[in-house]
Design a protein around this motif. Structure first.
Motif, PDB file in Angstrom:
ATOM      1  N   GLN A  91       7.392  -1.423 -10.094  1.00  0.00           N
ATOM      2  CA  GLN A  91       8.431  -1.866 -11.283  1.00  0.00           C
ATOM      3  C   GLN A  91       9.532  -2.475 -10.730  1.00  0.00           C
ATOM      4  N   ILE A  92      10.392  -1.607  -9.764  1.00  0.00           N
ATOM      5  CA  ILE A  92      11.523  -2.037  -9.219  1.00  0.00           C
ATOM      6  C   ILE A  92      11.586  -3.534  -8.503  1.00  0.00           C
ATOM      7  N   GLU A  93      10.544  -3.857  -7.748  1.00  0.00           N
ATOM      8  CA  GLU A  93      10.296  -4.866  -7.182  1.00  0.00           C
ATOM      9  C   GLU A  93      10.160  -6.006  -8.048  1.00  0.00           C
ATOM     10  N   VAL A  94       9.318  -5.819  -9.278  1.00  0.00           N
ATOM     11  CA  VAL A  94       8.978  -6.809 -10.472  1.00  0.00           C
ATOM     12  C   VAL A  94      10.191  -7.039 -11.008  1.00  0.00           C
ATOM     13  N   GLU A  95      11.175  -6.040 -11.339  1.00  0.00           N
ATOM     14  CA  GLU A  95      12.487  -6.372 -12.031  1.00  0.00           C
ATOM     15  C   GLU A  95      13.110  -7.384 -11.163  1.00  0.00           C
ATOM     16  N   ARG A  96      13.296  -6.992  -9.758  1.00  0.00           N
ATOM     17  CA  ARG A  96      13.932  -8.013  -9.149  1.00  0.00           C
ATOM     18  C   ARG A  96      13.497  -9.422  -9.161  1.00  0.00           C
ATOM     19  N   GLU A 105      14.012   3.041 -27.171  1.00  0.00           N
ATOM     20  CA  GLU A 105      14.741   2.933 -26.061  1.00  0.00           C
ATOM     21  C   GLU A 105      13.942   2.693 -24.767  1.00  0.00           C
ATOM     22  N   LEU A 106      14.258   1.728 -23.837  1.00  0.00           N
ATOM     23  CA  LEU A 106      13.241   1.266 -22.957  1.00  0.00           C
ATOM     24  C   LEU A 106      14.384   0.439 -21.719  1.00  0.00           C
ATOM     25  N   ASN A 107      13.788   0.315 -20.537  1.00  0.00           N
ATOM     26  CA  ASN A 107      14.511  -0.189 -19.623  1.00  0.00           C
ATOM     27  C   ASN A 107      14.064  -1.829 -19.705  1.00  0.00           C
ATOM     28  N   LEU A 108      13.595  -2.519 -18.690  1.00  0.00           N
ATOM     29  CA  LEU A 108      13.058  -3.726 -18.519  1.00  0.00           C
ATOM     30  C   LEU A 108      11.825  -3.758 -18.824  1.00  0.00           C
ATOM     31  N   GLY A 109      11.140  -2.725 -19.052  1.00  0.00           N
ATOM     32  CA  GLY A 109       9.616  -2.626 -19.537  1.00  0.00           C
ATOM     33  C   GLY A 109       8.798  -1.524 -18.848  1.00  0.00           C
ATOM     34  N   SER A 110       7.542  -1.743 -18.744  1.00  0.00           N
ATOM     35  CA  SER A 110       6.782  -0.530 -18.380  1.00  0.00           C
ATOM     36  C   SER A 110       5.762  -1.061 -17.399  1.00  0.00           C
ATOM     37  N   VAL A 111       5.686  -0.377 -16.292  1.00  0.00           N
ATOM     38  CA  VAL A 111       4.623  -0.381 -15.139  1.00  0.00           C
ATOM     39  C   VAL A 111       3.751   1.139 -15.377  1.00  0.00           C
ATOM     40  N   SER A 121       0.808  -1.326   0.001  1.00  0.00           N
ATOM     41  CA  SER A 121       0.097   0.103  -0.094  1.00  0.00           C
ATOM     42  C   SER A 121       0.687   1.373  -0.115  1.00  0.00           C
ATOM     43  N   GLY A 122       0.417   2.315  -0.817  1.00  0.00           N
ATOM     44  CA  GLY A 122       1.232   3.523  -0.938  1.00  0.00           C
ATOM     45  C   GLY A 122       2.313   3.545  -2.015  1.00  0.00           C
ATOM     46  N   MET A 123       2.607   2.334  -2.421  1.00  0.00           N
ATOM     47  CA  MET A 123       3.633   2.272  -3.640  1.00  0.00           C
ATOM     48  C   MET A 123       3.281   3.145  -4.869  1.00  0.00           C
ATOM     49  N   THR A 124       4.527   3.557  -5.321  1.00  0.00           N
ATOM     50  CA  THR A 124       4.416   4.220  -6.624  1.00  0.00           C
ATOM     51  C   THR A 124       4.631   3.134  -7.972  1.00  0.00           C
ATOM     52  N   ASP A 125       4.134   3.373  -8.921  1.00  0.00           N
ATOM     53  CA  ASP A 125       4.416   2.433 -10.122  1.00  0.00           C
ATOM     54  C   ASP A 125       5.762   2.312 -10.391  1.00  0.00           C
ATOM     55  N   LEU A 126       6.778   3.189  -9.990  1.00  0.00           N
ATOM     56  CA  LEU A 126       8.060   2.958 -10.238  1.00  0.00           C
ATOM     57  C   LEU A 126       8.552   2.023  -8.977  1.00  0.00           C
ATOM     58  N   GLU A 127       8.213   2.135  -7.860  1.00  0.00           N
ATOM     59  CA  GLU A 127       8.619   1.191  -6.715  1.00  0.00           C
ATOM     60  C   GLU A 127       8.018  -0.105  -7.152  1.00  0.00           C
ATOM     61  N   THR A 182       4.149   7.800 -10.236  1.00  0.00           N
ATOM     62  CA  THR A 182       2.416   7.906 -10.044  1.00  0.00           C
ATOM     63  C   THR A 182       2.196   7.030  -8.658  1.00  0.00           C
ATOM     64  N   THR A 183       1.621   7.467  -7.615  1.00  0.00           N
ATOM     65  CA  THR A 183       1.136   6.470  -6.494  1.00  0.00           C
ATOM     66  C   THR A 183       0.040   5.822  -7.062  1.00  0.00           C
ATOM     67  N   ILE A 184       0.044   4.642  -6.643  1.00  0.00           N
ATOM     68  CA  ILE A 184      -1.058   3.627  -7.359  1.00  0.00           C
ATOM     69  C   ILE A 184      -2.277   3.989  -6.237  1.00  0.00           C
ATOM     70  N   LYS A 185      -3.461   4.449  -6.697  1.00  0.00           N
ATOM     71  CA  LYS A 185      -4.204   4.722  -5.726  1.00  0.00           C
ATOM     72  C   LYS A 185      -5.704   3.618  -6.255  1.00  0.00           C
TER      73      LYS A 185
END
Length: 396
Positions: free
Chosen positions: A176-181, A200-206, A168-174, A238-241
């Motif tokens: 994504q970092i966990e999914v990348e792991r 150009e792209l990193n490991l994908g998009s969340v 709860s309270g995670m952003t989309d970037l946070e 963006t914070t996931i709401k």
């Protein structure tokens, strides 16, 4: 370094790939092809090295190795060179005729590289060698399809852990970092090869909430603003709401090939419009799986998807809202966005063992993106899904 093209278990596979490339060379009238890019080296060698591969119609291919790359001394078809200017002399010594038409990888090399390699063959016509290579790679061998099937299984296992990554309270970037792991621990190589120098792209998009409506300068089905102007795509912090969706389109590259899969989650609740659009995406995929048989014009797939979105009153939201993609799918294999592109003006017929990613997606203002993407193999009876994982909207 081990060279898979020298290993007995890969020799038949590599020979088959050269056979396909030579057939495309014959169609284009090319009598010598010099391969230098990492992507095409990998296709023709199952590895990447410093140097070049010479392909001709009636002689065994030659691997020119530039130190520190070396092949074993007893390899008949490998030669050590220190610069590409040594290649013409080697060919003359071995009795090669002066090629009439030489193919170079116009799509994959820098202008300076192409200019340098052109100078090796002053008596020859220099033409685009990327086209026959891309055409050969478009139709996959059984070995390649099994590699992509492996990718799909690894990707599905990773996606099964997405909900557990969320707090709860995670952003989309946070998130994504966990999914990348999770992906890296599953064996993802952490590098996405994409066709085209301007993608150009990193490991994908969340992508969550309003960010789904942010256009990107890249030709992606879903954009996203990104977190920095240097990479304007994907998660933007963006914070996931509650009431918003989270679309995951992450990398599936585990073995030199890759699969492409998108699934959608939501937090606490989601609008009926979003549910309707998501189910429309799934229905489109079921229809395209049925009609996509060899010989079907690729444009038929795009047009049928558009018709189905229109019939549901969802045209305004289909393939974007503020900015719309003009395709619903693309080829995939060693690279993302290989041939063919699934769009209205591509009337090329589907062929057996093409591998394509289909991604009919929708953007719901103030909610986010919904939809499904699967990677498919074209078979005699329709599409075989290589990315098997539940498609329903899932709650975080």
């Amino acid at each position: 370094m081990n060279y898979p093209f020298l290993q007995s278990e890969m020799k038949a596979e590599i020979a088959l790939r050269f056979e396909k490339v030579r057939a495309e060379m014959a169609t284009a009238g090319i009598d010598a092809l010099l391969v230098a890019s990492s992507t095409n080296q990998f296709y023709l060698s199952a590895c990447v090295f410093r140097g070049y591969i010479l392909v001709t119609p009636d002689r065994d291919p030659v691997w020119f190795m530039v130190p520190p790359s070396y092949a074993p001394e007893d390899t008949l078809n490998a030669a050590t060179i220190h610069k590409p200017e040594m290649i013409p002399g080697w060919m003359l010594e071995k009795g090669y005729p002066v090629p009439v038409k030489v193919g170079l990888e116009f799509d994959d090399l820098l202008y300076s590289e192409i200019t340098r390699l052109k100078a090796l063959f002053p008596e020859s016509e220099i033409v685009d060698g990327s086209k026959p290579l891309r055409a050969a790679r478009m139709i996959k061998t059984d070995y390649e399809i099994e590699k992509m099937r492996e990718d799909g299984m690894h990707q599905a296992r990773s996606y099964s852990k997405v909900a557990a990554c969320f707090q709860s309270g995670m952003t989309d970037l946070e998130l994504q970092i966990e999914v990348e792991r999770v992906l890296r621990l599953e064996g993802c190589l952490g590098y996405l090869r994409a066709a085209g120098s301007r993608m150009e792209l990193n490991l994908g998009s969340v992508i969550s909430g309003e960010n789904a409506d942010a256009p990107s300068p890249y030709d992606f089905a879903m954009g996203g603003a990104g977190v920095d102007p240097s990479l304007p795509v994907g998660a933007d912090g963006t914070t996931i709401k509650p009431g918003t969706t989270v679309m995951l389109d992450m990398n599936g590259g585990f073995n030199g090939y890759q699969s492409d899969m998108t699934r959608t989650w939501y937090l606490e609740s989601v609008s009926e419009l979003a549910r309707k659009a998501h189910e429309c995406s799934r229905s489109i995929l079921r229809e395209l799986e049925r009609i996509a048989i060899p010989g079907t014009p690729i444009s038929n797939l795009y047009n049928r998807a558009v018709e189905m979105a229109e019939a549901e009153g969802l045209s305004e939201l289909f393939m974007g809202h503020r900015s719309k993609a003009k395709f619903i799918g693309h080829g995939i294999g060693i690279e993302l966005n290989e041939q063919p592109v699934v769009m209205a003006r591509n009337h090329q017929p589907l062929q057996k063992n093409m591998t394509i990613a289909l991604e009919p997606k929708f953007v719901i203002p103030h909610v986010g993106a919904v939809g499904v993407e699967n990677t498919y193999r074209v078979t005699d009876h329709g599409l075989e899904n290589l990315t098997v994982f539940p498609e329903e909207l899932q709650e975080l």
